[in-house]
Design an enzyme around this catalytic site. Structure first.
Site, PDB file in Angstrom:
ATOM      1  N   HIS A   1       0.829  -1.218   0.000  1.00  0.00           N
ATOM      2  CA  HIS A   1       0.000   0.000   0.000  1.00  0.00           C
ATOM      3  C   HIS A   1       0.856   1.257   0.000  1.00  0.00           C
ATOM      4  O   HIS A   1       1.978   1.269   0.507  1.00  0.00           O
ATOM      5  CB  HIS A   1      -1.021  -0.002   1.139  1.00  0.00           C
TER       6      HIS A   1
ATOM      7  N   ASP B   1      -0.159   4.442   1.137  1.00  0.00           N
ATOM      8  CA  ASP B   1      -0.393   5.465   2.159  1.00  0.00           C
ATOM      9  C   ASP B   1       0.333   5.126   3.459  1.00  0.00           C
ATOM     10  O   ASP B   1       0.746   3.994   3.684  1.00  0.00           O
ATOM     11  CB  ASP B   1      -1.896   5.600   2.438  1.00  0.00           C
TER      12      ASP B   1
ATOM     13  N   GLU C   1      -4.945   2.188   2.712  1.00  0.00           N
ATOM     14  CA  GLU C   1      -5.079   0.932   3.458  1.00  0.00           C
ATOM     15  C   GLU C   1      -5.273   1.213   4.937  1.00  0.00           C
ATOM     16  O   GLU C   1      -6.083   0.589   5.611  1.00  0.00           O
ATOM     17  CB  GLU C   1      -3.829   0.076   3.220  1.00  0.00           C
ATOM     18  N   GLU C   2      -4.518   2.191   5.426  1.00  0.00           N
ATOM     19  CA  GLU C   2      -4.462   2.425   6.872  1.00  0.00           C
ATOM     20  C   GLU C   2      -5.765   2.962   7.458  1.00  0.00           C
ATOM     21  O   GLU C   2      -5.983   2.862   8.652  1.00  0.00           O
ATOM     22  CB  GLU C   2      -3.329   3.433   7.192  1.00  0.00           C
TER      23      GLU C   2
END
Ligand SMILES: [Zn+2]
Length: 382
Positions: free
Chosen positions: A78, A80, A141-142
């Protein structure tokens, strides 16, 4: 195969200096798209970014044609980071990289991104025979896996490979829980608590009664449940007529999760019965709205799945100890698993992620690179 550790580290250092906190991934999305093109990949950016509030256009998909016949191998990381992730000043030390202590480092997950880019470069440069490789760099994602949840996944032909988003290189995550989000609204009956409390039904008492009949916390090795938010009430002299509980249940086993969720619901239904009574000659009963939504699917890759065997075989060739493990949390692997992908999650050498003490252990980082390269190279599937 030769490891160009300097270039791998340079790429990592470059990546962590591109600000990309969740929802602001535009710059890094453009950067990795360019890099993939330089390497010789066909690049596509989907439109996921229009589905939620980010300045980026979408997830980045890269396609490297194979030199041997096989289904494609999928590599995922990912783009981010969590906060505070702006203005990262990487401190490269002898055996690790850290931030300057004021921000996170962003090795979660830029170590994964750097490894994927370097694997592609090496495959190309050193003309190593390899299957087609499909790369997926996701957004956000986070903060809820919005990138993978809105992924145009039909653009990918491959359905198995690796996610590089775990901490220790010696650990391959093959299981992760499905999570049910649970919201319970309890509606009782308001009454003056000083003058006529017997005319009320306390929503809080109904909830407390139900909760005392629910097993919470650790249910078994694979299952946990929790209520983390309770909201209700306004003043002390009114019997509380309404309260809302927010909770969740997680399990590696779909069946156990269904049983636990049903048990939670039943406890509230029994509480309704328990608190139903006559008030002023008419039957009054509390009401329950119990709603369940699946946050993401479970990851459940069998120990004997060919992908797992091939990572284990690569680890053996490289004399790296590798253990199979399960995770209590969720990541893109869960969302993609729900879409039909098989993606064990390999560690890339990160420690203390999501803190300003985050660190990348170089020895593990390089080992992860070799492990991924070796696994991809050996992969064949008709
Ligand atoms: Zn991550």
């Amino acid at each position: 195969m030769k490891l160009n550790s300097k270039r791998l580290l340079d790429t990592f250092v470059q990546l962590v200096q591109i600000d990309s906190e969740s929802f602001t991934e535009k710059k890094i999305q453009e950067f990795v798209s360019k890099e993939l093109k330089k390497i010789g990949c066909r690049v596509m950016v989907d439109k996921a970014g229009s589905k939620f509030d980010t300045n980026a256009r979408g997830n980045v998909l890269g396609f490297l044609p194979g030199t041997v016949a096989s289904q494609p191998f999928v590599l995922v990381a990912h783009l981010d980071t969590v906060r505070p992730g702006r203005g990262v000043k990487p401190q490269v030390k002898k055996d690790c990289v850290t931030s300057d202590g004021t921000t996170i480092l962003g090795a979660d997950d830029k170590a994964g991104v750097a490894i994927i880019l370097e694997v592609l470069r090496v495959l190309q440069e050193q003309k190593i025979p390899h299957p087609p490789v499909e790369v997926l760099f996701t957004l956000c994602e986070e903060r809820g896996m919005y990138g993978s949840k809105n992924l145009d996944y039909r653009k990918l032909k491959g359905r198995e490979g690796l996610i590089l988003d775990n901490e220790e290189v010696g650990e391959l995550l093959i299981q992760g829980p499905r999570v049910n989000d649970i919201k319970v609204e309890v509606i009782g009956l308001a009454a003056h608590a000083g003058v006529c409390p017997e005319k009320g039904i306390s929503a809080l008492e109904v909830a407390a009664y139900a909760l005392s009949h629910i097993k919470l916390g650790r249910i078994d090795k694979e299952t946990v449940a929790n209520f983390g938010v309770v909201q209700g009430g306004q003043v002390t002299n009114i019997v509380m007529d309404r309260c809302t509980l927010l909770g969740e249940a997680r399990s590696l086993s779909d069946r156990k999760l269904d049983i636990q969720t049903a048990q939670m619901k039943r406890a509230f239904e029994q509480a309704v019965k328990h608190f139903t009574r006559r008030i002023d000659g008419r039957v009054c009963k509390p009401k329950i709205n119990f709603s369940v939504s699946t946050r993401y699917a479970a990851v459940c890759v069998s120990k004997s799945h060919p992908i797992v065997s091939s990572v284990l075989a690569a680890a053996k060739r490289l004399h790296l100890p590798l253990r199979l493990a399960s995770s209590g949390g969720g990541c893109d692997a869960n969302v993609l698993s729900g879409l039909g992908f098989t993606l064990p999650n390999l560690g890339v050498g990160v420690r203390d992620c999501h803190t300003v003490k985050e660190k990348l252990i170089l020895k593990e980082f390089y080992a992860a690179f070799e492990l991924v390269l070796s696994t991809v190279t050996a992969y064949r599937k008709k």
